[in-house]
Design a protein around this motif. Structure first.
Motif, PDB file in Angstrom:
ATOM      1  N   ILE A  55      -5.236  -2.880   3.922  1.00 14.28           N
ATOM      2  CA  ILE A  55      -5.863  -1.649   4.372  1.00 14.28           C
ATOM      3  C   ILE A  55      -5.031  -0.464   3.910  1.00 14.28           C
ATOM      4  N   THR A  56      -5.651   0.693   3.859  1.00 14.14           N
ATOM      5  CA  THR A  56      -4.943   1.930   3.534  1.00 14.14           C
ATOM      6  C   THR A  56      -4.903   2.771   4.795  1.00 14.14           C
ATOM      7  N   SER A  57      -3.817   2.662   5.505  1.00 18.49           N
ATOM      8  CA  SER A  57      -3.709   3.355   6.776  1.00 18.49           C
ATOM      9  C   SER A  57      -3.369   4.823   6.580  1.00 18.49           C
ATOM     10  N   GLN A 103       3.114   5.908  11.192  1.00 17.18           N
ATOM     11  CA  GLN A 103       3.906   4.856  11.828  1.00 17.18           C
ATOM     12  C   GLN A 103       3.644   3.478  11.235  1.00 17.18           C
ATOM     13  N   HIS A 104       2.578   3.326  10.490  1.00 17.55           N
ATOM     14  CA  HIS A 104       2.271   2.039   9.866  1.00 17.55           C
ATOM     15  C   HIS A 104       3.063   1.814   8.585  1.00 17.55           C
ATOM     16  N   TYR A 105       3.720   2.829   8.116  1.00 17.59           N
ATOM     17  CA  TYR A 105       4.450   2.726   6.854  1.00 17.59           C
ATOM     18  C   TYR A 105       5.911   2.423   7.130  1.00 17.59           C
ATOM     19  N   ASN A 106       6.418   1.417   6.447  1.00 20.94           N
ATOM     20  CA  ASN A 106       7.749   0.907   6.737  1.00 20.94           C
ATOM     21  C   ASN A 106       8.857   1.633   5.973  1.00 20.94           C
ATOM     22  N   TYR A 107       8.535   2.091   4.781  1.00 19.79           N
ATOM     23  CA  TYR A 107       9.555   2.674   3.916  1.00 19.79           C
ATOM     24  C   TYR A 107       9.126   4.078   3.504  1.00 19.79           C
ATOM     25  N   TRP A 108      10.108   4.958   3.529  1.00 17.25           N
ATOM     26  CA  TRP A 108       9.862   6.353   3.192  1.00 17.25           C
ATOM     27  C   TRP A 108      10.903   6.845   2.201  1.00 17.25           C
ATOM     28  N   ARG A 136      -7.853   6.234  -1.254  1.00 23.23           N
ATOM     29  CA  ARG A 136      -8.422   6.875  -0.064  1.00 23.23           C
ATOM     30  C   ARG A 136      -7.787   8.248   0.054  1.00 23.23           C
ATOM     31  N   TYR A 137      -8.580   9.242   0.470  1.00 21.86           N
ATOM     32  CA  TYR A 137      -8.103  10.619   0.539  1.00 21.86           C
ATOM     33  C   TYR A 137      -8.459  11.266   1.870  1.00 21.86           C
ATOM     34  N   SER A 138      -7.641  12.217   2.261  1.00 19.74           N
ATOM     35  CA  SER A 138      -8.031  13.035   3.404  1.00 19.74           C
ATOM     36  C   SER A 138      -9.128  13.996   2.953  1.00 19.74           C
ATOM     37  N   ASP A 139      -9.909  14.464   3.891  1.00 17.31           N
ATOM     38  CA  ASP A 139     -11.010  15.366   3.549  1.00 17.31           C
ATOM     39  C   ASP A 139     -10.509  16.666   2.920  1.00 17.31           C
ATOM     40  N   THR A 168       0.866  -1.169   0.000  1.00 14.31           N
ATOM     41  CA  THR A 168       0.000   0.000   0.000  1.00 14.31           C
ATOM     42  C   THR A 168       0.908   1.225   0.000  1.00 14.31           C
ATOM     43  N   ILE A 169       0.609   2.171  -0.866  1.00 16.70           N
ATOM     44  CA  ILE A 169       1.424   3.378  -0.982  1.00 16.70           C
ATOM     45  C   ILE A 169       0.631   4.584  -0.490  1.00 16.70           C
ATOM     46  N   GLY A 170       1.278   5.351   0.340  1.00 18.62           N
ATOM     47  CA  GLY A 170       0.640   6.550   0.856  1.00 18.62           C
ATOM     48  C   GLY A 170       1.439   7.789   0.511  1.00 18.62           C
TER      49      GLY A 170
END
Length: 124
Positions: free
Chosen positions: A103-105, A109-114, A58-61, A32-34
């Protein structure tokens, strides 16, 4: 997986900009990419995320209806098309990968790679 965000710049309010997140070393398909952003003096906040298919976005408001996230698994990239930009969109934008593909968090902190961020400045 190594990520690199690009495409930032200085634009005027109402303009559009397209950011790209490129991966090397591993395919992005299982992730999942954020996209997140961080304004000066503020925390890193969720902007948009996508699982394996483009229908899972999924998007922020604050960006819904203006930003579009999409992935090209053949190119191993995830793009963020930003339209109708506002001064409050000014921030450093980061892409990140989460090994949980179900899921799309919105939690950084749920994302492992940046990847390294790219600066977006919206100003007249």
């Amino acid at each position: 997986v190594q990520l690199q965000a690009s495409g930032g710049g200085l634009v005027q309010p109402g303009d559009s900009l397209r950011l790209s997140c490129a991966a090397s070393g591993r395919t992005l398909i299982p992730y999942t990419i954020g996209w997140f952003r961080q304004a000066p003096g503020k925390g890193r906040i969720f902007v948009a995320g996508i699982r394996q298919t483009n229908s899972s976005a999924r998007y922020s408001d604050s960006v819904k209806g203006r930003f579009t996230i999409s992935r090209d698994n053949a190119k191993n990239t995830v793009d963020l098309q930003m339209s109708s930009l506002k001064p409050e969109d000014t921030a450093v934008y980061y892409c990140a990968a989460d090994g949980n593909r179900f899921i799309t968090s919105s939690v950084p902190q749920h994302y492992n790679y940046w990847g390294r961020g790219t600066q977006v400045t919206v100003s007249s």
